[in-house]
Write a protein that holds these residues in place. Structure first.
Motif, short mmCIF file in Angstrom:
data_model
loop_
_atom_site.label_atom_id
_atom_site.label_comp_id
_atom_site.label_asym_id
_atom_site.label_seq_id
_atom_site.Cartn_x
_atom_site.Cartn_y
_atom_site.Cartn_z
N LEU A 112 0.83 -1.21 0.00
CA LEU A 112 0.00 0.00 0.00
C LEU A 112 0.86 1.26 0.00
O LEU A 112 0.59 2.21 -0.72
CB LEU A 112 -0.92 0.00 1.22
CG LEU A 112 -2.16 -0.89 1.16
CD1 LEU A 112 -3.00 -0.67 2.41
CD2 LEU A 112 -2.99 -0.59 -0.07
N ARG A 113 1.92 1.24 0.82
CA ARG A 113 2.78 2.42 0.91
C ARG A 113 3.45 2.73 -0.42
O ARG A 113 3.54 3.88 -0.84
CB ARG A 113 3.82 2.19 2.01
CG ARG A 113 4.75 3.36 2.24
CD ARG A 113 5.59 3.12 3.50
NE ARG A 113 6.36 1.89 3.43
CZ ARG A 113 7.53 1.77 2.79
NH1 ARG A 113 8.03 2.82 2.17
NH2 ARG A 113 8.17 0.64 2.79
N LEU A 114 3.91 1.67 -1.10
CA LEU A 114 4.58 1.87 -2.38
C LEU A 114 3.59 2.27 -3.48
O LEU A 114 3.92 3.04 -4.38
CB LEU A 114 5.31 0.58 -2.78
CG LEU A 114 6.47 0.14 -1.87
CD1 LEU A 114 7.01 -1.21 -2.33
CD2 LEU A 114 7.57 1.19 -1.87
N ASN B 269 2.93 6.19 5.93
CA ASN B 269 4.38 6.44 6.00
C ASN B 269 4.79 7.06 7.33
O ASN B 269 5.87 7.65 7.42
CB ASN B 269 4.79 7.36 4.85
CG ASN B 269 4.66 6.68 3.50
OD1 ASN B 269 5.35 5.72 3.21
ND2 ASN B 269 3.74 7.16 2.68
N ARG B 270 3.95 6.93 8.34
CA ARG B 270 4.22 7.63 9.59
C ARG B 270 5.47 7.12 10.29
O ARG B 270 6.05 7.80 11.14
CB ARG B 270 3.02 7.50 10.53
CG ARG B 270 2.71 6.08 10.99
CD ARG B 270 1.41 6.03 11.75
NE ARG B 270 1.11 4.71 12.27
CZ ARG B 270 0.63 3.70 11.56
NH1 ARG B 270 0.40 3.86 10.27
NH2 ARG B 270 0.38 2.52 12.11
N HIS B 271 5.92 5.91 9.96
CA HIS B 271 7.10 5.34 10.61
C HIS B 271 8.40 5.77 9.94
O HIS B 271 9.48 5.47 10.44
CB HIS B 271 7.02 3.82 10.58
CG HIS B 271 7.00 3.26 9.18
ND1 HIS B 271 5.91 3.40 8.35
CD2 HIS B 271 7.94 2.60 8.47
CE1 HIS B 271 6.16 2.81 7.20
NE2 HIS B 271 7.39 2.34 7.24
N LEU B 272 8.29 6.45 8.79
CA LEU B 272 9.48 6.85 8.05
C LEU B 272 9.99 8.20 8.55
O LEU B 272 9.23 8.98 9.13
CB LEU B 272 9.17 6.93 6.56
CG LEU B 272 8.76 5.61 5.89
CD1 LEU B 272 8.45 5.84 4.43
CD2 LEU B 272 9.88 4.58 6.04
N VAL C 46 11.35 11.64 4.18
CA VAL C 46 10.84 10.63 3.27
C VAL C 46 9.32 10.65 3.26
O VAL C 46 8.68 10.51 2.23
CB VAL C 46 11.35 9.24 3.67
CG1 VAL C 46 10.77 8.16 2.78
CG2 VAL C 46 12.88 9.23 3.63
N ALA C 47 8.72 10.86 4.45
CA ALA C 47 7.26 10.84 4.56
C ALA C 47 6.68 12.22 4.37
O ALA C 47 5.66 12.55 4.92
CB ALA C 47 6.86 10.30 5.92
#
Length: 268
Positions: free
Chosen positions: A170-172, A249-252, A256-257
């Motif tokens: 999903l993120r990609l 993307n909250r963990h990036l 990046v996010a």
């Protein structure tokens, strides 16, 4: 009639609430804004329902296409090929005549010959095919290191897909999926040109724009109004999808996010 009275009479006409008769003369700018905005309810309905239902099918299509089993891979490949290989406009016509024929042998399917159901089915299948291809590409791009690390911790099978493959996919895929969502909402205007009849003569936004263009012989007012509504709708989609993308993307790290580039998603 004041603009407030016009809004009260026509704002929900597209869903059967308010004045039934359309204005016949002395068209005002307020009437055009109100009725075209009323018709936009149907475009939003087509877009949201097709997007939500198509998302689930697209995930299954992506899994099927990435499967090593021929019985699961081939149907997914042909499904994507058929709907990506033919124009959406032709798919509407084909489905309409197919649903009319089906109604003759199975009367309970009569609703499919109406725009609110039949056109929705076509949009659902079309966006599932395009989104499935997007998800399939993202699924193939899941880093091997992530999968190997998961297997090293004993995470395999459905658990690995749910916790590693699907979130990464999903993120990609999200930037490309956002574009697909925008194109889907724009494609809802094609319903007006197909054989699917509007429900009780309560058409979508293009139906009302075309009505005013025919009556006033001036397309340079209703169609720009329609375009303005869709630009606002596109901004809303970008905002909503951007929020979801930031959540994914909250963990990036912050660089990046970062927020998706506005112009990069609006301009092709």
């Amino acid at each position: 009639m004041s603009c407030a009275a016009t809004i009260a009479d026509y704002a929900l006409r597209a869903v059967g609430i308010g004045e039934r008769l359309l204005p016949r003369s002395d068209f005002t700018l307020c009437q055009q804004f109100t009725l075209i905005g009323s018709g936009l309810i149907w475009n939003v309905y087509f877009g949201i329902v097709a997007l939500l239902t198509g998302f689930a099918l697209a995930t299954l299509v992506a899994i099927g296409k990435a499967s090593d089993r021929r019985l699961a891979r081939k149907p997914a490949e042909w499904f994507v090929f058929v709907f990506r290989g033919s124009p959406l406009f032709i798919q509407f016509f084909f489905a309409y005549f197919a649903f009319l024929a089906l109604k003759q042998v199975a009367p309970w399917t009569e609703a499919l010959s109406s725009a609110w159901a039949g056109a929705l089915v076509v949009l659902f299948l079309n966006t599932a095919a395009y989104s499935g291809e997007i998800f399939y590409g993202a699924l193939r791009s899941v880093p091997k290191g992530d999968q190997e690390a998961a297997e090293a911790y004993g995470i395999t099978g459905w658990t690995k897909f749910r916790r590693i493959d699907w979130p990464t996919m999903l993120r990609l895929a999200w930037p490309a999926y956002t574009n697909e969502a925008i194109f889907l909402f724009h494609a809802t205007t094609l319903v007006f040109f197909t054989g699917f009849p509007a429900r009780q003569q309560q058409g979508d936004a293009l139906y009302y724009a075309n009505y005013f263009a025919d009556k006033t012989f001036n397309p340079f007012v209703p169609y720009p109004i329609l375009a303005g509504y869709f630009i606002l709708l596109t901004l809303a989609i970008i905002g909503a999808m951007g929020l979801i993308g930031r959540r994914l993307n909250r963990h990036l790290p912050g660089d990046v996010a970062r927020r998706p580039r506005f112009l990069g998603q609006v301009m092709r």
